[in-house]
Motif scaffolding. Structure first.
Motif, PDB file in Angstrom:
ATOM      1  N   ARG A 292      -9.421   2.897  -3.783  1.00  0.00           N
ATOM      2  CA  ARG A 292     -10.621   2.630  -2.974  1.00  0.00           C
ATOM      3  C   ARG A 292     -11.869   2.546  -3.844  1.00  0.00           C
ATOM      4  NH1 ARG A 292      -8.134   0.389   1.022  1.00  0.00           N
ATOM      5  NH2 ARG A 292      -6.526   0.349  -0.563  1.00  0.00           N
ATOM      6  N   ARG A 293     -11.903   3.326  -4.947  1.00  0.00           N
ATOM      7  CA  ARG A 293     -13.098   3.314  -5.783  1.00  0.00           C
ATOM      8  C   ARG A 293     -13.332   1.971  -6.459  1.00  0.00           C
ATOM      9  NH1 ARG A 293      -9.324   6.502  -8.576  1.00  0.00           N
ATOM     10  NH2 ARG A 293      -8.507   5.519 -10.476  1.00  0.00           N
TER      11      ARG A 293
ATOM     12  N   GLU B 252       0.820  -1.212   0.000  1.00  0.00           N
ATOM     13  CA  GLU B 252       0.000   0.000   0.000  1.00  0.00           C
ATOM     14  C   GLU B 252       0.854   1.262   0.000  1.00  0.00           C
ATOM     15  OE1 GLU B 252      -3.831   0.484   0.223  1.00  0.00           O
ATOM     16  OE2 GLU B 252      -3.136  -1.105  -1.108  1.00  0.00           O
TER      17      GLU B 252
ATOM     18  N   LEU C 133     -12.871  -1.008  -4.953  1.00  0.00           N
ATOM     19  CA  LEU C 133     -13.182  -2.059  -3.998  1.00  0.00           C
ATOM     20  C   LEU C 133     -14.515  -2.761  -4.279  1.00  0.00           C
ATOM     21  CD1 LEU C 133     -11.864  -0.487  -0.672  1.00  0.00           C
ATOM     22  CD2 LEU C 133     -10.939  -2.478  -1.881  1.00  0.00           C
TER      23      LEU C 133
END
Length: 308
Positions: free
Chosen positions: A241-242, A234, A244
């Motif tokens: 995140r979009r 990471e 996921l």
């Protein structure tokens, strides 16, 4: 193993992860076993911060000998694992495949693994490996620096698609890009062989969303979790995140992979970071066990069935 986590304590944490998520064990599709002198050269490459490591400090956590490493996976409750081996030049793949036959025979919980390289005779020795019972192939486009769409490999991809044998492929551009990494080259292969069981290693790091799109387009494409979401990765290549929700929706085609033993953190960390995604127990059970068990036709817990 590094002194920050001792084997019994880590095994207890791995087993507790399985207990709280209702897992009968783990199926790890991305572990490395290869001839010892080859593996030690790989470790030396990481120690020297070779160009393909992205120049990042990469201390290998598990440097035990072969038997100890396999025993540790068993302590972790790993039902089946692989011997991801790969050539970096012509004339090497067939020799690695011959070694893998012996390793699979003496290691019944290892899924017999083979590899290939674009060279004279590649279709012949891949066919021989299939006939010898290979369960999974490894293709490392970053290290091998070859184009998967090379016409010399087209019969190989066709043979593997017809046989239904998965190919775990390092085709993303992490940790450092290669000449033929990224979604384009393997996308050309899939356009010609849409039934190929291509397993995209590392969730396609760094091009996560592009490889998610390939999995959404081709129903036989899968992704493995190797190193994804770990604190180490990471920092280097965060998963967007979009994306996921797309990963959650593909829960039936995501497979546990870890890169054991060549990881700069503990094995249990890979499991716990998947858990903290918050996708739920059903997703975790599918990813960490059920999807791999189904793909490889595993028998009752504790056995590795013959290839379906």
């Amino acid at each position: 193993m590094s002194d920050h986590l001792h084997a019994p304590a880590e095994a207890a944490r791995v087993r507790e992860f399985q207990r709280r998520n209702g897992l009968p064990g783990l199926v790890d599709v991305h572990t490395h076993f290869m001839p010892e002198r080859v593996l030690r050269k790989v470790w030396a490459y990481f120690d020297a911060l070779g160009p393909l490591t992205g120049g990042v400090e990469w201390p290998i956590t598990y440097r035990q000998d072969e038997e100890e490493r396999a025993a540790l996976l068993r302590e972790f409750g790993v039902r089946a694992f692989t011997a991801m081996l790969y050539p970096h030049k012509p004339g090497m793949a067939q020799w690695l495949n011959e070694w893998a036959v012996g390793f699979a025979r003496r290691t019944p919980d290892c899924l017999h693994t083979s590899t290939f390289f674009p060279e004279d005779g590649v279709t012949r020795y891949v066919r021989e490996a299939v006939e010898a019972g290979t369960r999974v192939f490894k293709a490392h486009l970053q290290v091998g620096a070859y184009d998967p769409a090379d016409p010399e490999l087209d019969p190989v991809w066709g043979l593997l698609a017809e046989a239904g044998i998965p190919v775990v492929t390092h085709c993303g551009s992490g940790p450092a890009p290669g000449k033929h990494t990224g979604p384009g080259p393997v996308g050309q292969v899939l356009a010609r062989h849409p039934r190929l069981r291509l397993v995209v290693a590392h969730l396609g790091m760094h091009e996560y969303e592009d490889f998610l799109a390939l999995a959404e387009r081709y129903p036989e494409v899968r992704l493995d979790t190797t190193m994804a979401f770990t604190d180490f990765s990471e920092r280097m290549a965060p998963f967007p995140r979009r994306a996921l929700p797309r990963l959650a929706a593909l829960g039936d085609r995501v497979l546990l992979g870890t890169d054991f033993p060549n990881i700069p953190y503990s094995y249990v960390h890979q499991l716990e970071v998947l858990e903290r995604l918050g996708f739920g127990e059903e997703w975790l059970r599918a990813v960490c066990h059920d999807n791999g068990a189904r793909l490889f036709g595993l028998g009752p817990a504790g056995t590795v069935a013959r290839r379906p």
